[in-house]
Design an enzyme around this catalytic site. Sequence first.
Site, PDB file in Angstrom:
ATOM      1  N   CYS A 113       0.437  -1.234   0.255  1.00 41.70           N
ATOM      2  CA  CYS A 113       0.191  -0.317  -0.266  1.00 41.70           C
ATOM      3  C   CYS A 113       0.630   0.950   0.198  1.00 41.70           C
ATOM      4  O   CYS A 113       0.525   2.652  -0.122  1.00 41.70           O
ATOM      5  CB  CYS A 113      -0.864   0.080   1.263  1.00 41.70           C
ATOM      6  SG  CYS A 113      -2.206  -1.490   0.983  1.00 41.70           S
ATOM      7  N   HIS A 253      -2.496   7.997   3.770  1.00 42.82           N
ATOM      8  CA  HIS A 253      -3.602   6.672   2.846  1.00 42.82           C
ATOM      9  C   HIS A 253      -4.868   6.159   3.163  1.00 42.82           C
ATOM     10  O   HIS A 253      -5.116   6.360   4.677  1.00 42.82           O
ATOM     11  CB  HIS A 253      -2.921   5.072   3.261  1.00 42.82           C
ATOM     12  CG  HIS A 253      -2.879   3.687   2.676  1.00 42.82           C
ATOM     13  ND1 HIS A 253      -3.391   3.469   1.459  1.00 42.82           N
ATOM     14  CD2 HIS A 253      -2.967   2.602   3.162  1.00 42.82           C
ATOM     15  CE1 HIS A 253      -3.817   2.549   1.404  1.00 42.82           C
ATOM     16  NE2 HIS A 253      -3.415   1.778   2.887  1.00 42.82           N
ATOM     17  N   ASN A 283     -10.215   0.410   1.963  1.00 36.91           N
ATOM     18  CA  ASN A 283      -8.947   0.349   1.057  1.00 36.91           C
ATOM     19  C   ASN A 283      -8.702   0.322  -0.542  1.00 36.91           C
ATOM     20  O   ASN A 283      -8.393  -1.371  -0.945  1.00 36.91           O
ATOM     21  CB  ASN A 283      -8.041  -0.709   2.116  1.00 36.91           C
ATOM     22  CG  ASN A 283      -6.170  -0.215   1.837  1.00 36.91           C
ATOM     23  OD1 ASN A 283      -5.691  -0.020   0.869  1.00 36.91           O
ATOM     24  ND2 ASN A 283      -5.660  -1.184   2.832  1.00 36.91           N
TER      25      ASN A 283
HETATM   26  N1  ACO Z   1     -17.429  -8.490  11.447  1.00 35.52           N
HETATM   27  C1  ACO Z   1     -17.340  -8.689  13.194  1.00 35.52           C
HETATM   28  N2  ACO Z   1     -16.661  -9.726  13.491  1.00 35.52           N
HETATM   29  C2  ACO Z   1     -15.453  -9.129  13.144  1.00 35.52           C
HETATM   30  C3  ACO Z   1     -14.676  -9.021  12.258  1.00 35.52           C
HETATM   31  C4  ACO Z   1     -16.205  -8.667  11.289  1.00 35.52           C
HETATM   32  N3  ACO Z   1     -15.476  -8.386  10.052  1.00 35.52           N
HETATM   33  N4  ACO Z   1     -13.833  -8.885  11.641  1.00 35.52           N
HETATM   34  C5  ACO Z   1     -12.831  -9.262  13.405  1.00 35.52           C
HETATM   35  N5  ACO Z   1     -14.218  -9.049  13.950  1.00 35.52           N
HETATM   36  C6  ACO Z   1     -13.781 -10.029  15.327  1.00 35.52           C
HETATM   37  C7  ACO Z   1     -13.052 -10.576  15.910  1.00 35.52           C
HETATM   38  O1  ACO Z   1     -13.620 -11.796  15.707  1.00 35.52           O
HETATM   39  C8  ACO Z   1     -13.106 -10.648  17.020  1.00 35.52           C
HETATM   40  O2  ACO Z   1     -13.676 -10.941  18.095  1.00 35.52           O
HETATM   41  P1  ACO Z   1     -13.492 -11.872  19.306  1.00 35.52           P
HETATM   42  O3  ACO Z   1     -12.747 -10.600  20.455  1.00 35.52           O
HETATM   43  O4  ACO Z   1     -15.129 -12.561  19.697  1.00 35.52           O
HETATM   44  O5  ACO Z   1     -12.296 -12.378  19.298  1.00 35.52           O
HETATM   45  C9  ACO Z   1     -13.289  -8.963  17.610  1.00 35.52           C
HETATM   46  O6  ACO Z   1     -13.866  -8.814  16.090  1.00 35.52           O
HETATM   47  C10 ACO Z   1     -12.285  -7.372  17.295  1.00 35.52           C
HETATM   48  O7  ACO Z   1     -11.425  -7.947  16.983  1.00 35.52           O
HETATM   49  P2  ACO Z   1     -10.092  -6.796  16.838  1.00 35.52           P
HETATM   50  O8  ACO Z   1      -8.705  -7.839  15.614  1.00 35.52           O
HETATM   51  O9  ACO Z   1      -9.589  -6.973  18.400  1.00 35.52           O
HETATM   52  O10 ACO Z   1     -10.502  -6.058  15.973  1.00 35.52           O
HETATM   53  P3  ACO Z   1      -9.569  -4.186  16.290  1.00 35.52           P
HETATM   54  O11 ACO Z   1     -10.711  -3.810  16.530  1.00 35.52           O
HETATM   55  O12 ACO Z   1      -8.155  -4.562  16.210  1.00 35.52           O
HETATM   56  O13 ACO Z   1     -10.256  -4.020  14.307  1.00 35.52           O
HETATM   57  C11 ACO Z   1      -9.414  -3.956  11.952  1.00 35.52           C
HETATM   58  C12 ACO Z   1      -9.564  -5.281  13.122  1.00 35.52           C
HETATM   59  C13 ACO Z   1     -10.359  -2.777  11.864  1.00 35.52           C
HETATM   60  C14 ACO Z   1      -8.626  -5.041  11.019  1.00 35.52           C
HETATM   61  C15 ACO Z   1      -8.456  -3.375  12.584  1.00 35.52           C
HETATM   62  O14 ACO Z   1      -7.466  -4.117  12.884  1.00 35.52           O
HETATM   63  C16 ACO Z   1      -7.433  -2.562  12.040  1.00 35.52           C
HETATM   64  O15 ACO Z   1      -7.715  -1.921  11.180  1.00 35.52           O
HETATM   65  N6  ACO Z   1      -6.394  -2.724  11.052  1.00 35.52           N
HETATM   66  C17 ACO Z   1      -5.502  -2.404  10.442  1.00 35.52           C
HETATM   67  C18 ACO Z   1      -5.558  -2.700   9.148  1.00 35.52           C
HETATM   68  C19 ACO Z   1      -4.764  -2.518   7.628  1.00 35.52           C
HETATM   69  O16 ACO Z   1      -4.862  -1.124   7.826  1.00 35.52           O
HETATM   70  N7  ACO Z   1      -4.736  -2.995   6.269  1.00 35.52           N
HETATM   71  C20 ACO Z   1      -4.186  -2.584   5.870  1.00 35.52           C
HETATM   72  C21 ACO Z   1      -2.778  -2.830   5.086  1.00 35.52           C
HETATM   73  S1  ACO Z   1      -2.631  -1.546   4.209  1.00 35.52           S
HETATM   74  C22 ACO Z   1      -1.389  -3.084   2.963  1.00 35.52           C
HETATM   75  O17 ACO Z   1      -0.603  -2.832   2.634  1.00 35.52           O
HETATM   76  C23 ACO Z   1      -2.386  -3.509   2.321  1.00 35.52           C
END
Ligand code: ACO
Length: 339
Positions: A113, A253, A283
């Site tokens: 990204c 981004h 994204n």
């Molecule tokens: N719907 C419902 N529940 C979900 C979903 C979903 N789509 N996804 C995860 N959950 C659940 C998980 O299973 C977890 O449940 P549990 O507590 O029972 O285990 C709970 O929600 C919390 O999960 P977390 O992973 O702690 O959620 P978090 O608040 O961290 O949000 C997210 C997750 C949105 C992915 C966040 O970590 C994030 O944005 N990370 C950065 C990702 C990013 O920007 N990536 C791009 C990089 S750029 C590139 O090079 C490709």
Amino acid sequence: MTNVGILAVSHYVPEKILTNKDLEKKLDTSDEWIRSRTGIEERRVASDDETTASIGTVAASRVLEKANCPADQVDLIIVATMTPDSVLPAVSCRVQAGIGAKNAGAFDVNIACSGFAYALALGCSYVTSGMANKVLVIGADVMTRVMDWSDRGTCVLFGDGAGAVLLGEVAEGYGLLAQELGSDGRGAEHLVIPGGAGAKPMGSKHLTDKDFTLQMNGREVFRFAVQVMGNSAVAAAKKAGITSEDIDLFIPHQANSRIIESAAKRLGVPMEKVFVNVHNYGNTSCASIPLALSEAVEAGRVKEGDKVVLVGFGGGLAWGALVFNWGGVSEIRKKADAA
Ligand code: ACO
């Protein structure tokens, strides 16, 4: 050294929209969860006959049209992507053929990204050094093709799109003021598509379909992103000799609205000066920054003399920030017309 700046910017997104409500029907997720954790409401999905090269070609044609620049005047095409049509050839060669840029060199940049930030920095260096007059920099990705649609923590985040800028000479005092690139390969495993290349080629033992999809450690990426987005933007602004008060528009981004808000806070820029369109597209990886910049320009959010800060982050792990003094294009155009 030639002053380099952005002569024009444009974008293309596929027509098909996939909303959070649509995802609710396929996955154990909810519109409320996706919106509250990421700010995303919908994303675009490429049709079966669209690829990174085809959508990149549309964005490239549009930017040339905007800049009123014939394709044969382009010296170099750089495509940033992490979802090439195939391992070989480079997407940029397909784009070169697609737009008929018969005098252009072409190559791809793959650093996930952050790709567009890196490609933009590289493109600028070709112009400042005098090695090229006009450089086309494209960020394009069809992320929906590398999703594991059973992984709800990842597949809800991404969408498809393309953005393009044309770089060239601008008047003195305008254009690129500073850039800051960085990487930390110790975090390589947090964002990876393991299969299909040297380490796990086709036919390897234990290779599964998942090995061809994006595997992400969301929490670790989040932690990394909030740190580097703000810090790299601050470092680039410092190099440019400007303070946070001088920044007119911050284009980060578009991965997650919470990451964007925390980066803006670190940079000391109020949200009114931040451009956000992650709710509409998710994204789009390498397309995210040029797509946001293009919409910002269309919305009249960027004017002559504005200090614009662009910052990307992603797999690698890697990041990149650039600061521009927007404009200085018409002066050079007048000079060229008179010559
Ligand atoms: N719907 C419902 N529940 C979900 C979903 C979903 N789509 N996804 C995860 N959950 C659940 C998980 O299973 C977890 O449940 P549990 O507590 O029972 O285990 C709970 O929600 C919390 O999960 P977390 O992973 O702690 O959620 P978090 O608040 O961290 O949000 C997210 C997750 C949105 C992915 C966040 O970590 C994030 O944005 N990370 C950065 C990702 C990013 O920007 N990536 C791009 C990089 S750029 C590139 O090079 C490709």
